[in-house]
Scaffold this motif. Structure first.
Motif, mmCIF file in Angstrom:
data_model
loop_
_atom_site.group_PDB
_atom_site.id
_atom_site.type_symbol
_atom_site.label_atom_id
_atom_site.label_comp_id
_atom_site.label_asym_id
_atom_site.label_seq_id
_atom_site.Cartn_x
_atom_site.Cartn_y
_atom_site.Cartn_z
ATOM 1 N N CYS A 146 0.800 -1.384 -0.035
ATOM 2 C CA CYS A 146 0.191 0.168 -0.095
ATOM 3 C C CYS A 146 0.896 1.113 -0.007
ATOM 4 O O CYS A 146 0.578 2.141 -0.517
ATOM 5 C CB CYS A 146 -0.919 0.070 1.306
ATOM 6 N N VAL B 161 -5.356 1.000 -6.202
ATOM 7 C CA VAL B 161 -6.079 0.536 -4.990
ATOM 8 C C VAL B 161 -6.513 -0.703 -5.042
ATOM 9 O O VAL B 161 -7.063 -1.092 -5.977
ATOM 10 C CB VAL B 161 -7.091 1.759 -4.804
ATOM 11 N N GLU C 69 -8.128 -2.105 0.471
ATOM 12 C CA GLU C 69 -8.057 -0.690 0.924
ATOM 13 C C GLU C 69 -9.648 -0.288 0.862
ATOM 14 O O GLU C 69 -10.366 0.611 1.354
ATOM 15 C CB GLU C 69 -7.099 -0.019 0.014
ATOM 16 N N VAL D 83 -8.501 9.152 1.751
ATOM 17 C CA VAL D 83 -7.115 8.818 2.162
ATOM 18 C C VAL D 83 -6.278 10.095 2.111
ATOM 19 O O VAL D 83 -4.960 10.095 2.246
ATOM 20 C CB VAL D 83 -6.655 7.778 1.720
#
Length: 394
Positions: free
Chosen positions: A177, A219, A223, A298
């Protein structure tokens, strides 16, 4: 998915083979479609599977017979009002299709005849559209787009009857990530002058990029699952006004195809069936509204298409070609844009309402995954095999 020859810098026999491969894929797709599915319209935005098959062959006939040879296509009747999208609403296409065996016989005959015209007919070979075999490549790419649309139709057919039995599992390589790549900014030459580029790609031009960072991988499902668990699909500051209106209107709570079994297992229905949700796989089935909301949540943003193209051509991006990746910017013409080979391919969509997607998906033919190709849809569309790649300012 069948491998095909890349179009750029290919020889004429390679382009002919490339178009022939698309013909074979169209035949296989229709033959593999169950009798009860090929006429059905499963979503208002999508045509029946049989219509896509017929439309591809009809468009070949229009270009070769009407536009180049100046004669009507050799069809049993006038099909303009069925196979020209502008003249045929999607909802009434399925019931007007001929029987499947008739479509296949007609399609096979068209394929043989049209390939022969493209190979050897003197007037066709002399036409400006056949310079460097432009039309051959254009038709092959047109068919590849419709074959991806067929997979979107198949997706909605599966969504009507998700599998209730044991779910399959899939293995996907680990995707970290925290994989940001910093770009110092500077000049980037955008666009393409390849003979096979679409009109909206043409016109190489220099753009200046500000310093930014971009994620190496798309992504993941894990997530997005965290976003869901944190009530990310409830209206909040990460949704802009138009996104909140879309969210409240649709009631969406997860990407398209996501579900839960009675034991709590997350599953995902895709064109090939239902499987356990693979946490490390790229998330797919997301609208631009969802993509931008997640990015804000995010503390990031979507990349501009020039940032995406620069990173892809620099070799920084991993996982491209798995999901179409939404970009932040609307679909607009490049400097010096000229419609080609007809006005309606790109021009009507420079309306500020369509947004760019890049990279291609697992359901895209390799013809459509070059770094300069610009896909475009309105921000509400969820069926276009789209996901997210993040960017942020430095």
């Amino acid at each position: 998915m069948n491998a095909v020859h890349p179009l750029s810098n290919a020889s004429e026999p390679g382009l002919m083979e490339c178009l022939s491969v698309q013909h074979d894929r169209l035949n296989a797709a229709l033959l593999a479609t169950p009798e009860h599915e090929w006429r059905n319209q499963y979503h208002p935005d999508l045509s029946p599977m049989g219509w896509h098959y017929a439309h591809c062959h009809f468009i070949e006939a229009v270009w070769l017979h009407e536009r180049i040879l100046g004669e009507p296509p050799p069809a049993r009747r006038d099909w303009h009002d069925l196979y020209f999208p502008e003249q045929s609403p999607k909802w009434r296409r399925g019931g007007r299709l001929p029987p499947r065996h008739s479509l296949l016989e007609w399609g096979w005959a068209c394929q043989q005849h049209h390939l022969e015209l493209l190979r050897a007919h003197p007037e066709v070979r002399r036409h400006p559209l056949l310079e460097n075999d432009y039309l051959t490549g254009f038709l092959a790419q047109h068919h590849a787009m419709h074959l991806e649309s067929l997979e979107q139709v198949r997706w909605f057919a599966r969504l009507q009857h998700p599998e209730a039995g044991p779910v399959q599992t899939s293995e996907t390589a680990h995707r970290p990530c925290n994989d940001w790549i910093e770009c110092p900014g500077g000049e980037h030459i955008a666009g393409s002058d390849s003979i096979t580029a679409f009109d909206n790609e043409r016109g190489r031009h220099t753009v200046r990029l500000a310093p930014h960072a971009i994620r190496a991988h798309p992504v993941t499902n894990a997530e997005v699952a965290a976003f869901i668990e944190a009530d990310g699909y409830h209206p909040g500051p990460h949704w802009d006004e138009s996104g909140r209106a879309w969210l409240e209107r649709t009631g969406v709570t997860a990407p398209l195809g996501w579900g839960r079994r009675s034991d709590g297992t997350r599953v995902q229905t895709l064109p090939g069936g239902t499987q356990r949700l693979e946490p490390r796989a790229p998330a797919v089935g997301l609208s631009w509204f969802e993509a931008t909301a997640y990015a804000r949540w995010v503390g990031a943003r979507l990349p501009h298409e020039h940032e995406w193209e620069h990173a892809a051509q620099a070799g920084w991006l991993a996982g491209t070609g798995q999901v179409w990746e939404w970009c932040a910017n609307p679909f607009q013409p490049y400097p010096g844009f000229r419609p080609y080979p007809y006005d309606e391919y790109s021009l009507p969509w420079f309306d500020g309402k369509h947004y760019v997607l890049r990279g291609g998906s697992a359901w895209s033919d390799p013809l459509l995954t070059r770094t300069t190709l610009r896909n475009f849809f309105t921000p509400d569309k969820r069926h276009v095999f789209a996901g997210i790649r993040l960017a942020r300012d430095l």
